[in-house]
Design an enzyme around this catalytic site. Structure first.
Site, mmCIF file in Angstrom:
data_model
loop_
_atom_site.group_PDB
_atom_site.id
_atom_site.type_symbol
_atom_site.label_atom_id
_atom_site.label_comp_id
_atom_site.label_asym_id
_atom_site.label_seq_id
_atom_site.Cartn_x
_atom_site.Cartn_y
_atom_site.Cartn_z
ATOM 1 N N ASP A 157 -0.876 -12.276 1.827
ATOM 2 C CA ASP A 157 -1.373 -11.421 3.112
ATOM 3 C C ASP A 157 -1.557 -12.122 4.396
ATOM 4 O O ASP A 157 -2.382 -12.619 4.790
ATOM 5 C CB ASP A 157 -3.379 -11.353 2.442
ATOM 6 C CG ASP A 157 -3.313 -9.862 3.184
ATOM 7 O OD1 ASP A 157 -2.598 -9.194 3.802
ATOM 8 O OD2 ASP A 157 -4.419 -9.272 2.439
ATOM 9 N N GLU A 208 -10.597 -6.967 -4.701
ATOM 10 C CA GLU A 208 -10.493 -7.879 -3.734
ATOM 11 C C GLU A 208 -11.643 -7.754 -3.303
ATOM 12 O O GLU A 208 -12.133 -7.276 -2.076
ATOM 13 C CB GLU A 208 -9.012 -7.415 -2.903
ATOM 14 C CG GLU A 208 -9.557 -9.144 -2.144
ATOM 15 C CD GLU A 208 -7.824 -8.366 -1.330
ATOM 16 O OE1 GLU A 208 -6.679 -7.447 -1.916
ATOM 17 O OE2 GLU A 208 -7.672 -8.366 -0.048
ATOM 18 N N GLU A 234 -8.913 -13.901 -1.721
ATOM 19 C CA GLU A 234 -7.759 -14.177 -0.349
ATOM 20 C C GLU A 234 -9.111 -15.372 0.192
ATOM 21 O O GLU A 234 -9.893 -15.617 0.663
ATOM 22 C CB GLU A 234 -8.101 -13.341 0.588
ATOM 23 C CG GLU A 234 -7.553 -12.933 1.636
ATOM 24 C CD GLU A 234 -6.749 -11.208 1.732
ATOM 25 O OE1 GLU A 234 -6.633 -10.700 1.416
ATOM 26 O OE2 GLU A 234 -7.140 -11.515 3.718
ATOM 27 N N HIS A 249 -10.987 -14.683 3.504
ATOM 28 C CA HIS A 249 -12.223 -13.293 3.288
ATOM 29 C C HIS A 249 -13.121 -14.663 2.496
ATOM 30 O O HIS A 249 -14.222 -13.928 2.566
ATOM 31 C CB HIS A 249 -11.983 -12.245 1.852
ATOM 32 C CG HIS A 249 -10.815 -10.940 2.269
ATOM 33 N ND1 HIS A 249 -10.090 -10.566 1.968
ATOM 34 C CD2 HIS A 249 -10.230 -11.229 3.396
ATOM 35 C CE1 HIS A 249 -10.023 -9.250 2.158
ATOM 36 N NE2 HIS A 249 -9.269 -10.414 3.120
ATOM 37 N N ASP A 280 2.509 2.164 3.993
ATOM 38 C CA ASP A 280 3.378 1.232 3.675
ATOM 39 C C ASP A 280 5.022 1.413 3.360
ATOM 40 O O ASP A 280 5.640 1.140 4.593
ATOM 41 C CB ASP A 280 3.207 -0.429 3.696
ATOM 42 C CG ASP A 280 2.144 -0.840 2.811
ATOM 43 O OD1 ASP A 280 1.118 -0.658 3.793
ATOM 44 O OD2 ASP A 280 1.795 -1.656 2.860
ATOM 45 N N HIS A 340 1.338 -1.330 -0.159
ATOM 46 C CA HIS A 340 -0.140 -0.200 0.225
ATOM 47 C C HIS A 340 0.902 1.286 -0.186
ATOM 48 O O HIS A 340 2.186 1.493 0.741
ATOM 49 C CB HIS A 340 -0.676 -0.254 1.482
ATOM 50 C CG HIS A 340 -1.800 -0.889 1.234
ATOM 51 N ND1 HIS A 340 -1.580 -2.161 2.425
ATOM 52 C CD2 HIS A 340 -2.899 -1.540 0.874
ATOM 53 C CE1 HIS A 340 -2.079 -2.722 2.173
ATOM 54 N NE2 HIS A 340 -3.414 -2.810 1.743
#
Ligand code: XUL
Ligand code: CO
Length: 434
Positions: A336, A229, A265, A268, A101, A98
């Site tokens: 992740d 996502e 993901e 998720h 980050d 990101h």
């Protein structure tokens, strides 16, 4: 050197007792006609690995890290060195981040933008030096208090504009670092109660936001594969991109299918009440499988815990779907995932990635056995054989109608179904696990 206790991690085979070796991940090994490294384009996530402190709602940061400098920018620069050292030592070819980050946000947007310029110059140099590539970057438009009510679905147009500015810069960075994909995770794009929410307006604004991003990417002559996502909840109660199917229907409604694929993901998927393999199949049959965020949830916990994947059976089912779909194209396998709070040593970052990579390697080797044995393929053929000829073939070919089916059904005797032998089928998976 930041990981000075660690040498380059190598494949040593299943009998190795060295915790800092791959026991299954053998990059050059040919599996199903392709190098294992090409089947499994791993990426390290900057946020979990470099900026996460290990804090939780009940406890402060615990992670021991040796890259803290005299000021924020100095720390950010040291982090880049440490990050690339880790990528090289693990022999991982991709990374994801990101905007927040990699660079301090400073006192205003201008300062953030110029810090990003400084930091991406440094990152670019490291990329050129090592050959490591950017799988995707994204804009964090959910952490700062200004995004309390969302970003592109915020009721506040200034927040919308601010988010657009971050995405514009994100696309410039993607061009600069030759990003293969660009991710939008709808951080706070959702709502808490309909009593104060204009869902239609918010979703339309979100679609316009994506259209502006596409137009801008085209205008700078750099159109990476855009990825949405899905996630069902957390942080908001109702996230708009609930799951793969919901997200695809949004993309279809707003005519965005051409530009977007999905970044799926594992955790998720399970939060949405699906399996990871279900989400991958939904994307695949809609030609929308883009990339994956590799992690795992915990069945006892109802939130996004982002564990490193260690479950071979679950991962095998996911990799089976990826291989059946023909692979991930320009997508990849981004960890992740974050180390548990009690894994606070620098070395744990290495051990965690080895665990995740070996789990995916074992899954791939299991899938090779599944595909070569054709057991499940034969089950599929047999299960749907009624569509190979007669009325079934007519249904498949679109050559019948409801009246013909009516006449046909009237002539049928009592219909007999075959048992699916589900327990036998499911237990057969265990025979292939490596
Ligand atoms: C949050 C999540 C994000 C995205 C990128 O649950 O998965 O880290 O992957 O913003
Ligand atoms: Co993610």
């Amino acid at each position: 050197m930041y990981f000075d206790k660690i040498d380059k991690v190598k494949f040593e085979g299943v009998d190795s007792t060295n915790p800092y070796a791959y026991r299954y991940y053998d990059k050059e090994k040919l599996v199903l006609g392709k190098r294992m490294g090409d089947h499994l384009p791993f990426a390290i996530a900057y946020w979990h690995t470099m900026t996460n402190g290990g804090d939780d709602p009940f406890g402060d940061s615990v992670n021991k890290r040796n890259w803290y400098g005299d000021n924020e920018l100095d720390t950010a620069k040291k982090r880049v060195d440490a990050f690339f050292e880790l990528l090289v030592k693990l022999d991982v070819e991709y990374f994801c981040f990101h905007d927040v980050d990699i660079a301090p946000q400073g006192n205003n947007l201008q300062e953030f933008m110029s810090n990003l310029d400084v930091m991406t110059d440094i990152i670019k140099e490291k990329m050129d030096e090592t050959g490591i590539k950017l799988l995707w970057n994204t804009a964090n438009v959910f952490t700062h208090p200004r995004f309390v009510n969302g970003a592109a679905t915020s009721p506040n147009a200034d927040v919308y504009a601010y988010s657009a500015a971050q995405v514009k810069k994100g696309l410039d960075i993607s061009k600069k670092l030759n990003g293969k994909n660009y991710v939008f995770w709808g951080g706070r794009e959702g709502y808490e109660t309909l009593l104060n929410t204009d869902m239609d307006l918010e979703e339309k604004n979100l679609a316009s936001f994506y259209k502006m991003a596409i137009d801008y990417a085209k205008s700078i002559d750099h159109l990476p594969q855009f990825l949405l996502e899905p996630k069902p909840k957390e942080p908001t109660k109702h996230q708009y991109d609930f799951d793969a199917a919901t997200t695809l229907s949004f993309l279809q409604k707003y005519d965005l299918m051409e530009y977007f694929k999905l970044n799926l993901e594992a955790n998720h998927a399970t939060l949405a009440g699906h399996t990871f393999e279900h989400e991958i199949r939904v994307a695949a049959i809609n030609n929308s499988l883009g990339s994956i965020d590799a992690n795992q949830g915990d069945l006892l916990l109802g939130w996004d815990v982002d564990e490193f994947p260690t479950n071979v059976a679950d991962t095998t089912l996911a990799v089976y779907e990826i291989i059946r779909a023909g692979g991930l194209g320009v997508g990849g396998i981004n960890f992740d995932a974050k180390v548990r709070r009690s894994s606070f040593e620098m070395e744990d970052l290495v051990l965690a990635h080895i665990a995740g990579m070996d789990t995916y390697a074992r899954a791939l080797l299991s899938v090779e056995k599944i595909i070569e044995d054709k057991f499940f393929e034969k089950i599929l053929e047999k299960r749907y054989h009624s569509y190979n000829n007669g009325i079934g073939k007519k249904i498949i070919d679109g050559e019948t109608n409801i009246l013909e089916l009516y006449e046909y059904a009237l002539e049928l005797n009592e219909i007999e179904n075959d048992s699916s032998h589900i327990e036998y089928v499911k237990s057969k998976l265990n025979d292939y696990l490596v």
